[in-house]
Design an enzyme around this catalytic site. Structure first.
Site, PDB file in Angstrom:
ATOM      1  N   HIS A 218       0.850  -1.200   0.000  1.00  0.00           N
ATOM      2  CA  HIS A 218       0.000   0.000   0.000  1.00  0.00           C
ATOM      3  C   HIS A 218       0.878   1.240   0.000  1.00  0.00           C
ATOM      4  O   HIS A 218       0.478   2.296   0.452  1.00  0.00           O
ATOM      5  CB  HIS A 218      -0.908   0.034   1.219  1.00  0.00           C
ATOM      6  N   SER A 430      13.137  -8.425 -41.671  1.00  0.00           N
ATOM      7  CA  SER A 430      14.356  -7.856 -42.240  1.00  0.00           C
ATOM      8  C   SER A 430      15.530  -8.808 -42.057  1.00  0.00           C
ATOM      9  O   SER A 430      16.409  -8.865 -42.912  1.00  0.00           O
ATOM     10  CB  SER A 430      14.648  -6.482 -41.635  1.00  0.00           C
ATOM     11  N   GLY A 543      14.222  -0.115 -43.862  1.00  0.00           N
ATOM     12  CA  GLY A 543      15.070  -1.071 -44.560  1.00  0.00           C
ATOM     13  C   GLY A 543      15.820  -0.422 -45.718  1.00  0.00           C
ATOM     14  O   GLY A 543      16.990  -0.742 -45.979  1.00  0.00           O
TER      15      GLY A 543
END
Lengths: 562, 562
Positions: A218, A430, A543
């Site tokens: 808490h 890729s 890319g």
């Protein structure tokens, strides 16, 4: 942050949803903020009734079901339920064999559950109580009875539930639960605070770069603030904290690594390896392990480690199955498994071999230098790991080429090995595509007497063809292909015009760079791609950029030969 | 934030911990980033092999176990695993009856799993593939085969796993999985971005006060940005998005409300009530419901709703049990449960009755005016809800007193009712203690002909005594008692000196206020309390402050009589 739900009605609203979703297991106690199991009350069975403030799901309502609790009383966020609610829930759950109350040792809970117990007693209903006191950070061992209850709640309630399920009477269930609590210790750490529903600010914060050891569920202050530890050092802190506190044992334990809400599951597993190693080194063998979220603290960031030492009775009770919305167990026991790493790193190797090693190393350096920028480009439309993935793949490719060339491989085989290693290490689309480019270029050079501009142009033709086949891209879609195509065409034209290898390559690389820059700034006119591109401010697939970086770096490296 | 684990070795590190923790269910594939079930391969059983990038736990490795997947391949964060890894894992999992590959429809996964399938085929191992395409936000219905896979992964893999478990051949498992995917739709929403391991900045962010509908589990852009919706409106968006997309059905469905990582469980339940209501209104009856974290996106904030429509076959397969680290099911079917609210609010009531209503209303206003400050005091050492809890309790107390006085109750009974209502509504230690103060003050006034200063002093003596008995506090511990005691003593002294009720009360209230201010600034000399107080800059228990506020407000209200 709390997005769904308002402070005023939070408890009611989530409890309604909970009972609706898990009506197969639980039902609501009429006119009370409490739930009981669907088949509860069960005649002659001790009713295990747990509870506390909410904000800790699956504790406590999520732990009601066969083999665990019969009922749970639900308080407001971080606030004990009232005596009235406890009374009504216990009354609905009890089946004539008495009630075992279980809750964490907090003043509010002690007061309200205590008042409810007196009221039950006045009506002739017997009850006993287990106060969970597992948190070693909340008080010294000499006053262990003053400690508060945290993630150990789950384990203690599990034992009580199993004892009640097998038919123990109230004294028996109580004795098992007391033993479970006496056998359980928890030590936790917080990385960041939680936010109460309706609150604009977090309940508390942990400084950036710091950790609060021993912080409660808490937001109660911790015992020590430390700089941010790595997974290994943190695991050591947790285990070092627990070990001296454990009661006598024969090595059998349950280990529970509990997430407080916001910590990623994968991060907990990162820490668990070392926890297990340390427990094993101390002669402890976890028969059961759980890594997950069991006693949370809203969206607090942090973890706690709980260990319960087992004797025959506790081992038997813990292995009993249970089926609740938040925790289900078939009780399967964990065989001892030693951590082992999966794949060895490629060893560091100072040998600098042939041309493939050299050009790939140059390419790697260029990608690494631009890793952040590639990631940034990628993050706009995808997941931001393009730079990271390609770097990882290129590093593996360099090592593979180096090994191959050191072992006498020529350019074709070195490229093939490099391509395979790249795809494996990088993963992702890729990774696969770069892997194919390298491997197919290598395949295209196989058997040739000499690597000329023309031979390279032919190999790149082949690689580009394989690339299109695998990736399915078409020109103009702003993918890597839009840099590969001008590269390929220029390389071919230069070769046909009689340029030398280095000159042809550098011209082709320039064409690729120009095209990549164009690609990054072209915005498709319409459709989803246009929307993506708009979001991404004109950058699409990183890319094309990484391809241009790589071929440019290779060209520069080839230039050093001249 | 990612605290535990570094980008470079994240996949390996968490996978090591995972296999260590859940060795009772899974084991590692040698030399691969993959896991298979402990009893796998199983001769003659189709092997269900799933996978994808990591960061989605329990997807995918956490879903390996009896009744679900036989193996899972693990890529880097948000990156498909490589063909090599897929191949090795499938090879380790297959038991002569072929392999059913299951993964979300992403280019990288399609490439690498496809390459692995070709390699398996070359070795004579048959495989088929189910591409999960449940995310309706990722493409139009006419091109549903291009959509990506999100939380529906769990449901589709569950069906495939159950079909394989019951002994279907590869064509059968494939057909069931394809049907499951065709029957499953998901629509999600993000409230906040996730952070990749090792990254300093989040992968993406969602503007404060905004929601991104349809955002993918790797941060792919959503279909629409909307202002922040409440739970009800958000549930409507999710259901309204899904309903037109659902295939033909007879009403039987599985409903899955999936948290993406950081969203509190309780918040998801808040939304689920409305989701269920809307599904029911559309004639849909969830036979199975799960609300929890199944396909996460690191620590992203958000939820998604998945609905799978069931026919007899799918219903049977879904109900089959499974036992994996991240998802366990006994297959119990959900009876239809209608949401109902638990306890009615106290109705608004304009009647303004007697003196108890008046003084408590004044006290309530004072507490509400200072709610934030009380919460702030409380947050330093505890959970920050003192102001909120007391306000809630006082509101209930006012309404109870008003009802009682309107029904003819005198001061003693009105106080008793108010105290009971306060304790019930506020919960917590302070709720119980304030409740006792009110109720015992009322009890102390019972049967007296007139409420004089002396009568009140006697009643407060009694209440303070009960307070100490219940709370166990001692003077000087900086609790509420340190304000009650001077109040009690001063009230008694004033009464004995012959002061009138109002004057006696106001003097006593002043003493309480002075003491509360002192209390807040006193720092205990040593021990845990001292450490807490140091952290809290001198403020300890806000109860002393709230008590002083209340008795001061009551005194002012009493002054209005004069």
């Amino acid at each position: 942050m709390t997005v769904l739900g308002t402070a005023e009605t939070f408890k009611r609203d989530w409890l309604d949803g909970f009972v609706t979703a898990y009506g197969r297991t639980v039902r609501k106690v009429p006119d009370a903020y409490g739930v009981i199991g669907r088949q509860v009350p069960r005649r002659g069975k001790v009713a295990v009734v747990i509870g506390g403030g909410c904000g800790h799901y699956p504790a406590f309502a999520g732990l009601v079901g066969p083999g665990l609790a019969d009922g749970a009383v639900v308080g407001d966020v971080f606030t004990s339920p009232s005596a009235e609610q406890v009374y009504r829930t216990a009354r609905a759950a009890e089946g004539g064999a008495g009630v075992l109350f279980g809750y964490g040792n907090y003043q509010g809970d002690v007061l309200h559950f205590g008042l409810a117990a007196r009221r039950l007693a006045a009506e002739g209903i017997d009850s006993r109580t287990v106060l969970v006191t597992d948190d070693i950070a909340s008080g010294p061992a000499e006053r262990a009875e003053r400690r508060r209850g945290v993630a150990g709640d789950l384990l203690v309630f599990k034992i009580a539930g199993a004892a009640a399920e097998r038919g123990d009477d109230l004294a028996g269930v109580h004795a098992a639960a007391i033993k479970a609590n006496a056998s359980t210790r928890t030590f936790g750490v917080a990385f960041g605070g939680c936010t109460l529903p309706g609150a604009a600010e977090p309940l508390f914060t942990v400084d950036d770069g710091a950790m609060e050891l021993g912080l409660g569920i808490h937001g109660e202050p911790g015992v020590r603030t430390v700089g941010r530890l790595g997974a290994r050092a943190l695991a050591d802190e947790l285990v070092d904290g627990l070990l001296p506190e454990l009661p006598a044992h024969d090595g059998r334990v349950v280990a529970l690594l509990n997430g407080l809400g916001r910590t990623k599951y994968e991060e907990m597993f990162v820490a668990y390896t070392r926890v297990h190693e340390r427990l094993a080194a101390a002669g402890l063998s976890p028969l059961h392990t759980e890594v997950g979220e069991f006693v949370t603290s809203l969206d607090m960031a942090g973890v706690s480690l709980t260990v319960m030492v087992l004797d025959d009775e506790l081992a038997g009770l813990y292995a009993a199955p249970c089926d609740t919305p938040g925790y289900r167990s078939t009780g399967a026991v964990l065989d001892r498994v030693e951590p082992e790493s999966t794949v060895d790193d490629y060893p560091a190797d100072a040998t600098r071999g042939g041309v493939v090693d050299r050009v790939l190393t140059a390419a790697l350096e260029s990608v690494e230098d631009n890793e952040e920028e590639l990631g940034r480009l990628d993050a706009v439309a995808a997941d931001g790991d393009h730079g990271l993935g390609i770097s990882r793949g290129m590093r593996a490719a360099v090592v593979a080429a180096r090994h191959a060339e050191a072992a006498g491989a020529g350019v074709p085989d070195a490229l093939l090995r490099a391509g395979t290693a790249l795809a494996d290490a990088a993963g992702g689309a890729s990774g696969a595509l770069y892997g194919v480019l390298l491997a197919e270029t290598g395949a295209g050079l196989r058997g040739l007497p000499e690597i000329t501009a023309g031979a390279l142009a032919g190999a790149v033709d082949r690689a580009a063809h394989a690339f299109v086949q695998l990736g399915g891209a078409e020109p103009g879609e702003k993918t890597m292909l839009d840099a590969i195509e001008p590269f390929r065409v220029t390389l071919r034209a230069e070769a046909d015009a009689g340029s030398g290898l280095e000159r042809a390559w550098r011209k082709a690389a320039l064409a690729a760079s120009t095209a990549a820059a164009d690609t990054a700034n072209l915005v498709p006119a319409k459709g989803r791609a246009a929307r993506l591109a708009e979001k991404s401010k004109g950058h699409a697939d990183p890319g094309a950029t990484s391809f241009a970086l790589i071929v440019t770096a290779v060209g520069e490296e080839l230039g050093k030969d001249g």
